[in-house]
Design an enzyme around this catalytic site. Structure first.
Site, short mmCIF file in Angstrom:
data_model
loop_
_atom_site.label_atom_id
_atom_site.label_comp_id
_atom_site.label_asym_id
_atom_site.label_seq_id
_atom_site.Cartn_x
_atom_site.Cartn_y
_atom_site.Cartn_z
N CYS A 73 0.81 -1.22 0.00
CA CYS A 73 0.00 0.00 0.00
C CYS A 73 0.85 1.28 0.00
CB CYS A 73 -0.98 -0.01 1.17
SG CYS A 73 -0.22 -0.04 2.81
N HIS A 127 -2.23 0.70 7.06
CA HIS A 127 -2.66 0.69 5.65
C HIS A 127 -2.94 2.12 5.19
CE1 HIS A 127 -4.24 -1.07 2.00
NE2 HIS A 127 -5.34 -0.33 2.11
N HIS A 139 -6.11 1.67 -3.83
CA HIS A 139 -5.11 1.11 -2.92
C HIS A 139 -4.76 -0.30 -3.37
CE1 HIS A 139 -8.25 -1.03 -0.19
NE2 HIS A 139 -8.81 -0.72 -1.32
#
Length: 166
Positions: A73, A127, A139
């Site tokens: 990510c 994240h 993402h």
């Protein structure tokens, strides 16, 4: 009357000098250190457009910076933002400590949204995603690789913060 003309002349000279000096200094130098630049719609659109080219590219935890055949990510956000001249730290946790805070209600395309691992794991960021507008975010994670998800789905319960870099 002559004194008032001198004051007007001095004011005009001061304004002209200020405008001349400001125009001669690059924007990156004109702002005090740490102050964010104005939001750039074109940079935000470029981040999303470039991100679309990587849809489906596989996820790999710890993928190295600059590699484009796999991402995690934060390497995805780091790569896409670097192409717009914005240098982000390597991890989502480090990235979440930079930028300008933006409340969810004021998210704009290109803002970064940070999440924790689970609803009960405290507020440790694990994240990051890029807000793409219309409730969607770009993402990468797990099996889908680089993908779009809706923010109001699974992810909303894991929200920690959001930041603006563009």
């Amino acid at each position: 009357m002559e004194q008032r003309n001198r004051k007007n002349f001095a004011a005009k000279v001061a304004i002209a000098l200020t405008l001349t000096f400001t125009a001669a200094v690059p924007a990156t130098l004109a702002l005090p250190a740490g102050q964010a630049h104005a939001y750039s719609v074109s940079k935000a659109n470029n981040v999303i457009k470039m991100g679309n080219r990587f849809l489906g590219v596989r996820y790999q935890f710890g993928a190295p910076s600059g590699v484009t055949n796999r991402f995690d990510c934060s390497s995805l956000t780091q790569y896409l933002f670097k192409k717009q001249g914005v240098y982000l730290p390597r991890t989502s946790s480090q990235q979440s400590k930079k930028g300008k805070y933006v409340p969810i209600s004021q998210l704009k395309k290109g803002d970064l949204i940070f999440f924790k691992a689970s609803k009960t794991s405290g507020s440790r960021v694990t994240h990051v995603a890029i807000y793409a507008g219309n409730g969607k975010m770009l993402h990468t994670y797990g099996k889908p690789g680089v993908t779009y998800s809706y923010f109001n789905s699974y992810w909303k319960g894991r929200y920690v913060t959001s930041k603006r870099f563009l």
